[in-house]
Design a protein around this motif. Structure first.
Motif, mmCIF file in Angstrom:
data_model
loop_
_atom_site.group_PDB
_atom_site.id
_atom_site.type_symbol
_atom_site.label_atom_id
_atom_site.label_comp_id
_atom_site.label_asym_id
_atom_site.label_seq_id
_atom_site.Cartn_x
_atom_site.Cartn_y
_atom_site.Cartn_z
ATOM 1 N N ILE A 13 47.325 -19.533 74.443
ATOM 2 C CA ILE A 13 48.348 -19.539 75.319
ATOM 3 C C ILE A 13 48.763 -19.295 76.215
ATOM 4 O O ILE A 13 49.344 -19.629 77.854
ATOM 5 C CB ILE A 13 49.811 -19.356 73.871
ATOM 6 N N PHE A 14 47.705 -17.503 76.663
ATOM 7 C CA PHE A 14 48.173 -17.563 77.900
ATOM 8 C C PHE A 14 47.032 -18.236 78.703
ATOM 9 O O PHE A 14 47.476 -18.047 79.735
ATOM 10 C CB PHE A 14 47.546 -15.816 77.765
ATOM 11 N N PHE A 70 58.410 -20.393 86.509
ATOM 12 C CA PHE A 70 58.711 -21.238 86.051
ATOM 13 C C PHE A 70 58.609 -21.583 84.279
ATOM 14 O O PHE A 70 58.192 -20.042 83.477
ATOM 15 C CB PHE A 70 57.134 -22.394 85.712
ATOM 16 N N ALA A 75 48.369 -21.223 80.262
ATOM 17 C CA ALA A 75 49.474 -21.535 80.782
ATOM 18 C C ALA A 75 48.910 -20.894 81.986
ATOM 19 O O ALA A 75 49.279 -21.314 83.369
ATOM 20 C CB ALA A 75 50.721 -19.993 79.625
ATOM 21 N N SER A 76 48.431 -19.592 82.069
ATOM 22 C CA SER A 76 48.019 -19.261 83.151
ATOM 23 C C SER A 76 46.775 -19.889 83.848
ATOM 24 O O SER A 76 47.532 -20.000 85.506
ATOM 25 C CB SER A 76 46.408 -17.355 82.943
ATOM 26 N N GLY A 98 49.737 -22.595 85.460
ATOM 27 C CA GLY A 98 50.937 -21.516 86.487
ATOM 28 C C GLY A 98 49.584 -21.523 87.377
ATOM 29 O O GLY A 98 50.652 -21.231 88.927
ATOM 30 N N PHE A 119 53.341 -13.244 83.258
ATOM 31 C CA PHE A 119 53.586 -14.031 82.134
ATOM 32 C C PHE A 119 54.333 -13.523 81.017
ATOM 33 O O PHE A 119 53.813 -12.366 80.586
ATOM 34 C CB PHE A 119 52.512 -14.959 81.868
ATOM 35 N N LEU A 140 58.179 -19.190 77.174
ATOM 36 C CA LEU A 140 57.120 -18.616 78.453
ATOM 37 C C LEU A 140 57.381 -18.887 79.267
ATOM 38 O O LEU A 140 57.951 -20.498 79.795
ATOM 39 C CB LEU A 140 55.939 -19.337 77.437
ATOM 40 N N LYS A 154 46.867 -16.404 70.170
ATOM 41 C CA LYS A 154 47.933 -16.374 71.802
ATOM 42 C C LYS A 154 47.486 -15.891 73.227
ATOM 43 O O LYS A 154 47.520 -16.172 74.137
ATOM 44 C CB LYS A 154 48.734 -14.337 71.949
ATOM 45 N N ALA A 209 56.860 -17.723 83.799
ATOM 46 C CA ALA A 209 56.353 -16.814 83.978
ATOM 47 C C ALA A 209 56.598 -17.095 85.827
ATOM 48 O O ALA A 209 57.459 -17.339 86.151
ATOM 49 C CB ALA A 209 54.734 -18.208 84.396
ATOM 50 N N TRP A 245 52.048 -12.648 90.255
ATOM 51 C CA TRP A 245 52.105 -13.386 88.678
ATOM 52 C C TRP A 245 52.193 -13.046 88.065
ATOM 53 O O TRP A 245 51.325 -12.440 87.028
ATOM 54 C CB TRP A 245 51.600 -14.838 88.839
#
Lengths: 578, 1059
Positions: free
Chosen positions: A5-6, B593, A9-10, A13, B627, B611, A2, B613, B625
């Motif tokens: 993924i975080f 997103f 993605a972070s 992002g 998530f 997922l 997890k 964001a 932000w």
């Protein structure tokens, strides 16, 4: 997993969205913030103006405003109102009225302090001044107002937490000595910063050096009297002596431009020409209202013709006056026919003491300050369904008055209508609340200087008596006490005078046994719990709102005598004899 | 029983075939056969008929057999619900063994999920899907009313029964102290409005309840998501439908009746008797009316009766047209709805709504029977016009005033006009200065006004599908809202306290806009038995465009005329009474997103991951932000080979589980800076000249961030008996963390509290949906469904030392303490007060009570030494022998423990019957229809005779009757709290399709129906309506009944026509 993924993605992002921050920035179109305010002189004035208006905010809950508290707690008025006005009755009896009682007083005074602190912290951000004296004047006002709000708190609650910056801190209560030292230092700073312009050159309604000088005397007298001290300490060390206070008072009396108006009754709105023409007492005595802007009323809470009713924002009319008005009024109650809640009936003892004192024979202020309902408005029956603790004596100084129009065909709910307010029994009540009056400055000077000659060739006390048409008398503490009681009745002075003189025990004698009407039944005023017992337990200080004590996690300690369980609303009300 | 029913139905069906009439039967020969399912079980009640001539038909027997005479060369069709229909050419064959395939299509229904659709059987989250047909079938005013009986886990409570008022919608319990409103997405555009739509416009509503389903809406999904899809065009013949009804409504006051004049005087006399003081001298207080009452010519005013509107009309008409070709499709709808309130005359509430909707889409490039490039739009315009009485609190509440006004005050004077102050003076009516004619007040203050709304909801999309399975979609949504209101209050004088010496003219206008832009890419592909569906997307939203202005003034040049009540006609500016305002809307933006991957193996093993964001403008840079991930999985057990043995009764069984996180960013903006407000002027030298006052209005919180709700959901979906019996079950545990609260701070900080991430709250519960649908014959179908949900709400953290967020005092009457609050360890908004041991019945019990709690000392009791039988026994919980604040505890909970919904429908040969009901159980309501403390002269209702303690054994709930402010009443205890369990039969409908009887009608369908709304409410609650959403203006509070506008009871007659 997890986490990965975080993380991915972070990271993604953040890279993608860096540019998005701009899209997400929004602009506040109705408010500024401390990064762009204050920057110029206009801002600075607005910032200081905001410190005053908390006094109006407090009026949304008049029963918890210091003026009402000091007025009703004294021996010369009862709580009155109806069965549901337990706020007023609680103040009168030093009994608990509500959970979180006194919250508005606590809250608004600290709001004012926060605004003053914020102003002191940011005033140096203003770089362009039209003249150096502008900044000095504003500093004088800021220091005065902070001192004033602390003085309110100290008289209502005793030692309170000294908050001197905008940084939020959970602070314990300071000792009274520390609080009074802060008040004294702030007032001294106010006196020192304040330009020496005379009254009216400074503009009406703003605090100034003279007001600070007068207030310093009140603080000094209360602190030294109540706490049994000889001098008033300063934060920076040293103290303020009696001689220093007297010299400030003399500066004020001689240089301020303030003075006594010709007839004391002309300070009160019932003498306004629109009401007076149909009010025989005012008419026959040729009284003429000096309006709220006059040379005697030095420091007042100002009201506005513009109604403001929102619970969060300030109220702009005088709700204390609204509460002092009679109930279920008809034309028969004219001119005091603006419908209110009948709080603050006047005690018989004041009425009779005044009449019986040979020093006060012929004093016009007695009938000028008190209306004997059975004499002046005999046809008004009162509200037999709701009015309690009615003594048939009505205080005239702060009360709504109506006015007939020219041809007597219509009555207006407030004289204020003629001065531009709404014709409304609430928002039409625009009488300013005066906290410091020149007559008080004169009387304090007499008290501090043993009757030294100072004004129009008389001592302060005799100058005030002369204005009321009374002959000179010799100075004595006993005489100054009487003079203060009569001259300043119903002006929120008496309670703290009694406390500083140590005369509160007299209060029981004055009130108990007073004949009253409760709804339609006659009775006598009694206490449910012995008043002196309550006074000794509390020192005449009130309850700190419980929620504040809880929220502070015990850092803030409750005043003695106000622990839970001393609840006024417990049991039956004392109006009806069982 | 079931078999029997089938048999009957079959006989009826066959009979009906004969009733058809004069057609000659060309029965050449008899055939026979048996119908089996795949498991070789006989299929009962299957319809066998000749293709092209449905009069030649029969149904199968209990053993699956049938016989039928068929013409030569005919084909027969065999149909049964839950199976794929078969058509067989008869040829020369005489005997048939027919095996019907189970219809998996039924499970292939698609439901709307965020940014797409999904097959219901593959869904791994917890959603509710309600079709537009089912919504429309309830004839509810709007979709919420229709949803009440159909969506498990969605608690919908009316805020008021007044027309046009909103509902309180909570999904799976309240999760925050802020806004608990779900996110509404209409045709893919967030922040749409459901009430702006006519139920006839709606194709379906999908509620995303668990975190995994709603995670695709990340930041705003913590309260759940409600997706609304409006009706879309379909290729084919143009279909035109008309739906309309007209109804008559009456107030549903549950028998609440105020006292009449005689009763009122008696009760007041009694009150003073009890107090031991002299009674009112009625003859002198109201000389004229007293004489009339004594003479029997008048018995007071029944204000409630006077204000009722008998047979208040309600009507709706809507027309829907849809059709199209392969390259262009459209759906157009028009509807008009009007509703009149049942209470509030002469300012009779009125709510009118008109909607125009146009949805269409066009194929710009079409290849190989597939749209490559498609463009479309959904546009709805709504106009509303609303007027109503004031409802809610204890003061500005017309319903309460009408309930409590003394009957001794006349409504009309001798000339038939309103009874006003001049009449009070003329009649020497001297009872109370507080009283003013409430009907006249309504007429003057609430009648001459309107509030109009104009709303446009739209979105425009472009879809590009370059290769099969890959779709790019761009959608632009635009919302525009305009509202306009105007009011006039004339000069009036009703009492010394209630007068308006200057008239008031007021005009307000505001408009707002928001837009959203979404881009998604969706790829669907199967690799053998591996099926993949991946979605990637991005969206931008911005709002806060627009502004509002308002002006109020007095002295109209056309006194008394609402028609001329414009500011231009009242143009003299006077600071005392002119008020102006004009402000921008608060701006905000959201940038997001998101991605979703669904995978399944052979439609047996299902996985989904999401997922999202989100960046929100409500937070400072660096905290913007959030998530929001989620995962879910499902296992379609019934697709396993080892389940083949059970497939004869278990059609479908899926286990599913999900976990996910959602956000909430719904707070006021700019909490992260010390904003300076300018709304505190001070008047220095003149009462007309304000000096602008500025001050820092909040303590900034630089670190404020999202609140997160985390939810675990486990459940299953099952279908039994050829999919006719459906059962779904969900268990969930929803934890909201860091909810955004404005927790009280020390007042000595001197300024407003900011939002902080200051609390945790937990909701756990389960939901069950049980349904049975069957169509034993072509002409007969029926179904029943029941929903049942349980939720338990518990606050687990509040970030201040008290652990409390306080509610307001005086919520049910003046001089009453704080009634509701949020506190750690309790459900949100619970009722706080004294526990009571019941009522003292006799002296012995009094002594026992005093001994138990107060060491036998009556003066220590709450009532003091005058305590007597009939008084409340307050419980000293902490054992300190006195009653004070520290003895208070939870005395009620306005949140229901259980909610239930029931729907039932039957159709037989053109006749249809439907019933909808819903209920809530386990919640309490705090009720007071009197202002006993500051208005002791308020009227009572007739329950005054029965409710109060009246001697030993009479009641243990309500104290003895006392006047004014008595501890028994003024200290909040369970005395004020009532159980408000209820079950409402919201609608019962009976309809018939006239086309069945009148074949000549030139329409496809012409259904006439009658609906009874709100005819039955089963409740023990004594107030007017047990469904009380009112929370004293606090978002997290509810269940406060101060005199509540009850829902109406109505009869409606309607018509559905399809061409």
């Amino acid at each position: 997993m997890k986490k990965y993924i975080f993380f991915i993605a972070s990271a993604l992002g953040m890279m993608l969205l860096g540019g998005c921050d701009k899209f997400l920035d929004t602009q506040n179109l109705t408010k500024k913030d401390t990064s762009n305010f204050p920057v110029n002189e206009t801002d600075a004035f607005q910032m200081v103006n905001g410190i005053y208006s908390v006094m109006n905010r407090n009026l949304a809950d008049p029963e918890e405003d210091p003026f009402f508290i000091f007025d009703i707690a004294s021996d010369d008025r009862l709580g009155g109102g109806s069965q549901s006005n337990i706020g007023a009755q609680g103040v009168d009896r030093l009994m608990n009225a509500y959970v979180n009682w006194m919250n508005p007083c606590w809250s608004n005074r600290y709001k004012g302090i926060n605004r003053a602190n914020s102003a002191l912290e940011t005033i140096d951000n203003v770089t362009s001044w039209t003249s150096a004296s502008k900044k000095e004047q504003l500093l004088c006002e800021i220091y005065f107002l902070r001192a004033w709000y602390y003085f309110n708190l100290a008289q209502v609650f005793n030692g309170v937490p000294l908050v001197l910056s905008t940084e939020p801190q959970n602070l314990p209560r300071n000792t009274p000595d520390e609080v009074y030292a802060q008040i004294a230092s702030d007032l001294k700073a106010s006196i020192e910063h304040g330009p020496s312009q005379r009254y009216l050159d400074l503009g009406e309604g703003r605090a100034n050096k003279w007001i600070a000088e007068g207030m310093m005397a009140r603080v000094w007298l209360f602190y030294t009297g109540f706490y049994n001290k000889s001098e008033l300490p300063l934060v920076e060390g040293g103290s303020i002596s009696k001689a220093q206070v007297v010299s400030w008072l003399e500066d004020c009396i001689q240089n301020s431009g303030y003075g006594l108006v010709s007839d004391q009754r002309n300070l009160w709105p019932y003498t306004n020409p629109y009401t007076a023409k149909d009010y025989p007492y005012a008419n026959e005595n040729k009284l003429n209202w000096e309006t709220d802007e006059n040379m005697e009323c030095m420091f007042s809470i100002k009201m506005s013709n513009k109604g403001g009713w929102s619970a969060d924002s300030q109220l702009r009319h005088n709700r204390i006056v609204e509460f002092y008005g009679l109930r279920k009024t008809t034309e028969a109650a004219f001119p005091f026919s603006v419908q209110g809640y009948s709080n603050g009936p006047v005690c018989e003892k004041l009425w009779t003491d005044w009449a019986e004192d040979p020093d006060y024979a012929g004093d016009y202020r007695r009938v000028g300050s008190i209306c004997d309902r059975l004499v002046e408005i005999p046809d008004y029956p009162g509200d037999k369904a709701k009015e309690v603790e009615n003594t048939n004596l009505l205080a005239k100084k702060y009360i709504g008055c109506e006015a007939w129009n020219e041809d007597h065909s219509a009555r207006y709910l407030s004289y204020g209508y003629y001065y531009g307010s709404e014709n409304n029994r609430q928002t039409g009540l625009t009488q300013a609340i005066t906290w410091l009056r020149f007559a008080d400055v004169l009387l304090m000077h007499s008290e501090l200087s043993d009757g030294k000659v100072i004004y129009n060739g008389k001592s302060g006390m005799n100058a005030v008596r002369a204005r009321a048409g009374l002959p000179d008398i010799a100075y004595s503490l006993a005489n100054i006490k009487k003079e203060r009681r009569y001259e300043l009745c119903f002006e929120a002075i008496r309670w703290n005078d009694l406390r500083r003189w140590g005369d509160v025990s007299e209060i029981v004698k004055n009130q108990v046994g007073n004949k009253i009407l409760n709804e339609k039944y006659t009775g006598e005023y009694t206490f449910t719990v012995d008043f002196m017992e309550r006074y000794q337990a509390t020192g005449g200080f009130f309850k700190i709102p419980e929620d504040q004590v809880t929220l502070s996690e015990g850092v803030l300690e409750q005043n003695p005598g106000w622990e839970s369980g001393t609840n006024w609303a417990k049991g039956d009300l004392p109006y009806f004899k069982k | 029983m079931y078999k029997h029913l089938l048999k009957c139905a079959s006989i009826l069906l066959v009979l009906s075939a004969f009733l058809g009439g004069a057609q000659a039967f060309a029965q050449n020969r008899a055939i026979s056969g048996t119908v089996y399912d795949e498991n070789e079980q006989p299929v009962i009640g299957a319809v066998v008929m000749v293709v092209g001539n449905n009069r030649i038909a029969t149904t199968t027997e209990a053993d699956g057999s049938f016989t039928l005479h068929v013409p030569a060369g005919a084909s027969i069709s065999v149909e049964s619900l839950g199976y794929v229909s078969q058509t067989i050419a008869v040829g020369d064959q005489l005997s048939f063994d027919i095996i019907l395939q189970e219809d998996t299509q039924m499970l292939d229904e698609t439901v709307v999920v965020g940014y797409g659709v999904q097959r219901k059987k593959l869904i791994t989250g917890s959603t509710v899907n309600v079709s537009g047909e089912k919504l429309a079938a309830t004839n509810a005013v709007d979709a919420f009313g229709a949803l009440q009986s159909q969506a498990a886990g969605v608690n919908i409570v009316q805020n008021s029964g007044q027309p046009g008022e909103s509902y309180k919608v909570t999904i799976r319990g309240m999760g925050t102290a802020g806004s608990n409103t779900p996110l509404y997405v209409v045709d893919g555009v967030p922040n749409g409005s459901i009430t702006a739509l006519s139920p006839n416009d709606i194709e379906s509503i999908d509620v995303l309840k668990d975190a995994a389903s709603s995670a695709i809406y990340g930041a705003r999904a913590s309260n759940g998501v409600i997706l609304v899809t409006t009706k879309k065009g379909k290729a084919g013949k143009i279909q035109v439908t008309f739906d309309g009804y007209y109804g008559w409504q009456n107030a549903n006051t549950n028998g609440v009746t105020p006292l009449n004049a005689k009763q009122y005087m008696e009760i007041n006399d009694l009150a003073y008797d009890i107090q031991g003081t002299a009674k009112y001298d009625w003859a002198s207080l109201i000389p004229k009316q007293y004489a009339q009452i004594q003479a029997g010519t008048w018995n007071g005013t029944n204000w409630l009766e006077e204000t009722m509107v008998k047979n208040a009309p309600i009507s709706n008409a809507s027309i829907n047209i849809r059709g199209g070709s392969e390259v262009s499709r459209f759906a157009i709808g028009f509807s008009k709805f009007d509703q009149t309130g049942t209470l509030g005359w002469p300012a009779t509430p009125q709510y009118d709504r008109m909607t125009v909707r146009m949805n269409s889409d066009y194929s710009l490039i079409r290849k190989h029977g597939r749209d490559v490039l498609k463009f479309g739009e959904n546009v709805t315009f709504t106009y509303t016009n609303k007027k109503g009485v004031s409802i809610g609190g204890i003061y500005d509440n017309n319903i309460r005033t009408l309930l409590t006004m003394s009957p001794l005050l006349p409504a009309y004077n001798d000339e038939g006009g309103w009874y006003e102050y001049k009449d009070i003076v003329a009649d020497k009516w001297d009872f109370s200065a507080e009283m003013a004619n409430p009907l006249a007040q309504l007429d003057y203050t609430r009648n001459q006004r309107y509030n109009k709304g104009y709303r446009l909801q739209s979105n425009f999309f472009l879809e590009f599908a370059p290769i099969k399975g890959l779709t790019f979609r761009s959608s632009f949504g635009w919302l525009y809202n305009h509202s306009e209101s105007r009011s006039y209050v004339p000069v009036y004088e009703l009492s010394t306290k209630s007068a308006n010496p200057l008239d008031d003219v007021r005009q307000d206008q505001s408009y707002s806009m928001r837009w959203s832009l979404e881009n998604t890419a969706n790829w669907v592909k199967s690799f053998g038995r591996h099926n993949v569906d991946v979605l990637l997307g991005q969206s931008l939203e911005k709002w806060g465009y627009g502004s509002s202005v308002g002006v109020g003034n007095s002295n109209s040049l056309f006194p008394g005329s609402f028609e001329h009540a414009y500011i231009t006609n009242a143009n003299v500016v006077d600071p005392a009474y002119t008020s102006i305002s004009g402000s921008p809307n608060s701006q905000g933006a959201l940038s997001s997103f998101f991605g979703r991957a669904n995978y399944n193996f052979a439609e047996k093993y299902l996985f989904s991951a999401v997922l999202r964001a989100d960046g929100s403008s409500n937070f400072a840079r660096g905290h913007r932000w959030g998530f929001f991930p989620s995962v879910s999985a499902g296992w379609v057990v019934s697709n396993e080979d080892f389940m083949s043995s059970t497939s004869n009764w278990l059609s479908f069984f899926k286990l599913r589980g999900s976990w996910g996180q959602n956000g909430n960013c719904n707070i006021s903006s700019f909490q992260y800076v010390a904003t300076v407000a300018f709304d505190d002027p001070y008047y220095f030298d003149s009462k007309d000249n304000p000096g602008i006052g500025a001050y820092p209005d909040i303590l900034p919180n630089k670190d404020v961030k999202w609140e997160t709700s985390e939810q675990l959901d486990l459940g299953f979906d099952a279908r039994f008996f050829r999919s006719r019996l459906g059962l779904s079950f969900d268990w969930y545990n929803k934890m909201t963390k860091d909810w955004l609260v404005r927790a009280p701070i020390l007042l000595s900080y001197g300024t407003g509290a900011p939002y902080v991430n200051g609390g945790d709250i937990k909701n756990t519960g389960f939901e069950v949906l049980l349904s049975w649908d069957d169509s034993p014959s072509r002409d007969f179908s029926y179904g029943i469904s029941a929903t049942f949900s349980h939720n338990k709400n518990m606050v687990t953290r509040i970030a201040n030392s008290e652990g409390i967020i306080h509610g307001a005092s005086n919520a049910i009457a003046q001089n009453t303490a704080e009634l509701y609050r949020i506190q750690v360890g309790y459900p949100i908004g619970y009722f706080w007060g004294y526990e009571m041991d019941g009522i003292i019945q006799n002296d012995a019990q009094k002594q026992a009570y005093l001994d138990k709690y107060f060491e036998g000392d009556a003066s220590k009791s709450f009532q003091g030494s005058s305590i007597q039988p009939g008084d409340v026994m307050f419980v000293d919980r902490n054992g300190d022998h006195k009653i004070d604040e520290s003895d208070k505890t939870m005395i009620g909970d306005p949140n229901p423990d259980f909610t239930a919904g029931l729907t039932l429908h039957l159709e037989w040969k053109g006749l249809d019957f439907a019933l909808n009901g819903y209920g809530s159980f386990g919640q309490q309501v705090a009720k007071s229809y009197r202002q006993f403390s500051d208005h002791p002269d308020d009227n009572y209702c007739t329950d005054v005779y029965t409710k109060y303690w009246n001697g030993e054994g009479s009641t243990n709930h309500y104290p003895r009757f006392t006047h004014g402010k008595h501890v028994n009443m003024s200290e909040l205890s369970r005395v004020w709290i009532e159980d408000a369990d209820f079950f409402k039969i919201s609608t019962i409908t009976l309809g018939y399709d006239l086309k069945r009887a009148l074949k000549f009608l030139p329409v496809a369908k012409c259904r006439l129906y009658v609906t009874a709304t709100n005819m039955f409410t089963f409740t023990g609650y004594s107030g007017m309506d047990p469904e009380v959403g009112f929370g004293n203006g606090t978002s997290w509070a509810s269940g406060i009944d101060n005199g509540y506008y009850p829902s109406a009871r109505s009869w409606q007659v309607g018509l559905n026509i399809a061409f």
